[in-house]
Design a protein around this motif. Sequence first.
Motif, PDB file in Angstrom:
ATOM      1  N   GLU A 130       0.637  -1.379   0.214  1.00 38.38           N
ATOM      2  CA  GLU A 130       0.081   0.325   0.224  1.00 38.38           C
ATOM      3  C   GLU A 130       1.176   1.739  -0.462  1.00 38.38           C
ATOM      4  O   GLU A 130       0.753   2.082  -0.832  1.00 38.38           O
TER       5      GLU A 130
ATOM      6  N   ALA B   8       2.532   2.220  -3.609  1.00 36.22           N
ATOM      7  CA  ALA B   8       1.712   2.630  -4.460  1.00 36.22           C
ATOM      8  C   ALA B   8       1.318   3.604  -3.963  1.00 36.22           C
ATOM      9  O   ALA B   8       1.104   4.782  -5.419  1.00 36.22           O
ATOM     10  N   ARG B   9       1.661   4.274  -3.195  1.00 27.30           N
ATOM     11  CA  ARG B   9       1.251   5.535  -2.662  1.00 27.30           C
ATOM     12  C   ARG B   9       1.574   6.414  -3.009  1.00 27.30           C
ATOM     13  O   ARG B   9       2.110   7.629  -3.469  1.00 27.30           O
TER      14      ARG B   9
ATOM     15  N   HIS C  28       2.618   7.382  -6.966  1.00 27.98           N
ATOM     16  CA  HIS C  28       0.940   7.803  -6.675  1.00 27.98           C
ATOM     17  C   HIS C  28       1.504   9.354  -6.029  1.00 27.98           C
ATOM     18  O   HIS C  28       1.519  10.894  -7.219  1.00 27.98           O
TER      19      HIS C  28
ATOM     20  N   LEU D 268       5.056  -4.593  -7.022  1.00 32.16           N
ATOM     21  CA  LEU D 268       5.012  -3.113  -7.786  1.00 32.16           C
ATOM     22  C   LEU D 268       6.362  -2.878  -7.896  1.00 32.16           C
ATOM     23  O   LEU D 268       6.624  -2.369  -9.341  1.00 32.16           O
TER      24      LEU D 268
ATOM     25  N   PHE E  73       3.052  -0.635 -17.169  1.00 29.03           N
ATOM     26  CA  PHE E  73       3.687  -0.211 -16.709  1.00 29.03           C
ATOM     27  C   PHE E  73       5.055   0.246 -18.120  1.00 29.03           C
ATOM     28  O   PHE E  73       5.623   1.069 -18.586  1.00 29.03           O
TER      29      PHE E  73
ATOM     30  N   MET F   7      -4.393  -2.720  -9.970  1.00 23.49           N
ATOM     31  CA  MET F   7      -4.188  -2.256  -8.273  1.00 23.49           C
ATOM     32  C   MET F   7      -4.119  -0.880  -8.402  1.00 23.49           C
ATOM     33  O   MET F   7      -3.973  -0.731  -6.763  1.00 23.49           O
ATOM     34  N   TRP F   8      -2.464  -0.734  -8.513  1.00 28.26           N
ATOM     35  CA  TRP F   8      -1.956   0.429  -8.471  1.00 28.26           C
ATOM     36  C   TRP F   8      -2.772   1.747  -8.314  1.00 28.26           C
ATOM     37  O   TRP F   8      -2.585   2.536  -7.174  1.00 28.26           O
ATOM     38  N   ARG F   9      -3.389   1.937  -9.735  1.00 30.20           N
ATOM     39  CA  ARG F   9      -4.268   2.874  -9.933  1.00 30.20           C
ATOM     40  C   ARG F   9      -5.166   3.063  -8.604  1.00 30.20           C
ATOM     41  O   ARG F   9      -5.759   4.580  -8.348  1.00 30.20           O
ATOM     42  N   ARG F  10      -5.950   1.980  -8.010  1.00 29.58           N
ATOM     43  CA  ARG F  10      -7.288   2.063  -6.987  1.00 29.58           C
ATOM     44  C   ARG F  10      -6.676   2.444  -5.629  1.00 29.58           C
ATOM     45  O   ARG F  10      -7.083   3.343  -5.008  1.00 29.58           O
ATOM     46  N   PHE F  11      -5.535   2.566  -5.643  1.00 29.00           N
ATOM     47  CA  PHE F  11      -4.275   3.396  -4.633  1.00 29.00           C
ATOM     48  C   PHE F  11      -4.796   4.706  -4.795  1.00 29.00           C
ATOM     49  O   PHE F  11      -4.568   5.116  -3.942  1.00 29.00           O
ATOM     50  N   GLY F  12      -4.274   4.918  -5.447  1.00 33.34           N
ATOM     51  CA  GLY F  12      -4.596   6.797  -5.470  1.00 33.34           C
ATOM     52  C   GLY F  12      -6.305   6.988  -5.380  1.00 33.34           C
ATOM     53  O   GLY F  12      -5.933   8.257  -5.571  1.00 33.34           O
TER      54      GLY F  12
END
Lengths: 348, 348
Positions: A15, A18-19, A22, A114, A150, B341-346
């Motif tokens: 998490e 990913a954050r 972002h 990731l 990606f 999945m990565w996008r949803r964390f944003g």
Amino acid sequence: MLLPDRARVPFVSVENMARLVHSIGLPLALEELAACIEADFLRWDEFDKTPRLASHSVDGVIELMPISDRRHYAFKYVNGHPVNQRRGLQTVVAFGVLSDVASGYPLLMAEMTLLTALRTAAMSAVATRALARKDARVLALIGNGAQAEFQAIALQTICGIERVRLYDIDPAATRKAAGNLRAAGLSVTECRTAHDAIEGADIVTTCTADKKYATILSDNMIGAGIHVNAIGGDCPGKTELHRDILLRSDVFVEFPEQTRIEGEIQQMPEDFPVTELWRVLSGRRPGRVSDQQITLFDGVGFAIEDFSALRYVYDRMQGTDFFDRLDLLADPDDPRDLYGMWRRFGTG
Amino acid sequence: MLLPDRARVPFVSVENMARLVHSIGLPLALEELAACIEADFLRWDEFDKTPRLASHSVDGVIELMPISDRRHYAFKYVNGHPVNQRRGLQTVVAFGVLSDVASGYPLLMAEMTLLTALRTAAMSAVATRALARKDARVLALIGNGAQAEFQAIALQTICGIERVRLYDIDPAATRKAAGNLRAAGLSVTECRTAHDAIEGADIVTTCTADKKYATILSDNMIGAGIHVNAIGGDCPGKTELHRDILLRSDVFVEFPEQTRIEGEIQQMPEDFPVTELWRVLSGRRPGRVSDQQITLFDGVGFAIEDFSALRYVYDRMQGTDFFDRLDLLADPDDPRDLYGMWRRFGTG
């Protein structure tokens, strides 16, 4: 740099990874990661390079990939279990550790599923920037699985790709990637065959997942002037290209000792000529010399890329709250009184 | 056995490891750990054994120690930096991972500084139980650092040791160990010299920390019938015993390929005769054959012991709250949609 409380190791979860990305923005993160990889490739000789340590079993492999320079040590744990897909599990999971060579203390533990997708995409972009024609704008992306978006976004950001032609044996995968990439601002064409996908492409990236000798690209599909990133053939017994393509291409690799075992060139004799990419990046060897030439980056993923990625995350997470701290290392007040430390936990 | 939420890896911190051992009780934990190690040594041939992978630098070494059987894979990360002591850091820190071979998924991540002290002590007790005279009651413990109390308590619990004679070049270390061991119910004598300490001892355990060729025990100190555990000589260039002791002893080792590089026997020719301890435990080779014989366990710490320890912790933590769960592995609903999945964390 060591953080103050060295026994509590910073941990970047899925998490938080990913954050963090972002918060930076994916294009900038890919650009910065590519810059880190390129900088580390330019100091190739400073690294203590060892082949990965693989433990093979019936269903898959578990690998440790260690590497170090004089300041940092890193390793990645990564598995490869194609059968996992049938069980609702990931085929590949990964995590990694960055350590301080001077003290042996871990500086960072991080998810790397990731992060590996990011560094693999950044690596392809580094190779493509060095090897593709400068006017390349159209990418054919064969294999539309977990890596696909990606790869496309890294080439969009770093190499100026504007259009993507997608193909996967599973149309659902193509649909998924198409949706994601249109949202990222690319012009996307969904294709029904690999032949269709490579029509008019300047760059072809293969990132399929089958663990077997496959011919994703046959010889007649690759015309003059194309740059190929062959990403999916990354272990013994797994290739994507017909060997005749290799014979017509100039082949560039990360670490020949590893690529000859894992890459597309495992199909070729041991003395098949290849050029180490770092020599091109540092200007010691030519990359592309004509618009007619076929250049081929036979990428298998080398430990330096993970090292660069972990160092990048370590730098970028400073001052953020995108990490936790793990109580991973025993830290008795008197290093010789580990027993006393243990005893005190019983009195709390 | 895989826990339900496989992407969130159980993590046993230093505090939880200490609390888990308290909840079991140290003597029982050491006994059970010794039983696990012995059981794994009895199925020696089932393990895929590789030498440790060491990355040496000016100030120390960082090592990865992987091992697997058909069901489980384990590795330990461990450093060795003698200079750390001057910096207020631990000389050795360690952590480890246990994985499921069938899926490649980690099952457990754990601190292993405390756990290594426990498994090293349990290992010494396994060797001592197999090799020392049955009437042995007096232990000389040379080197009273972080390992000392665990070594003594394992021999107390598993081998019936009643009295401990302590010596360290630093009297403060001896004082520390004496206090801890009296509290554990042992009769303790603090000695001013190594000569004094071995007076009347049936078992001698050396666990000093100097990274150099040292002669902690000279030849005339070891009399007939004694069992020696030489624990501290565990890397190239680090030994504790005069070579003449080795010539008069029957020497037992974990994994000869490793011990000849790291153990006391690095002082000896390559064909110096040794017996693998697992062969004694399984009854294939004799251990002690007379009350006059000097038996010597040249322990360097082998990956199977870490494997046993991690499996033990994994079993023992089930149903307890002595672990957290780490968000270590990416787990997209659609394995091919890592990007989604990565996008949803944003958007959260």
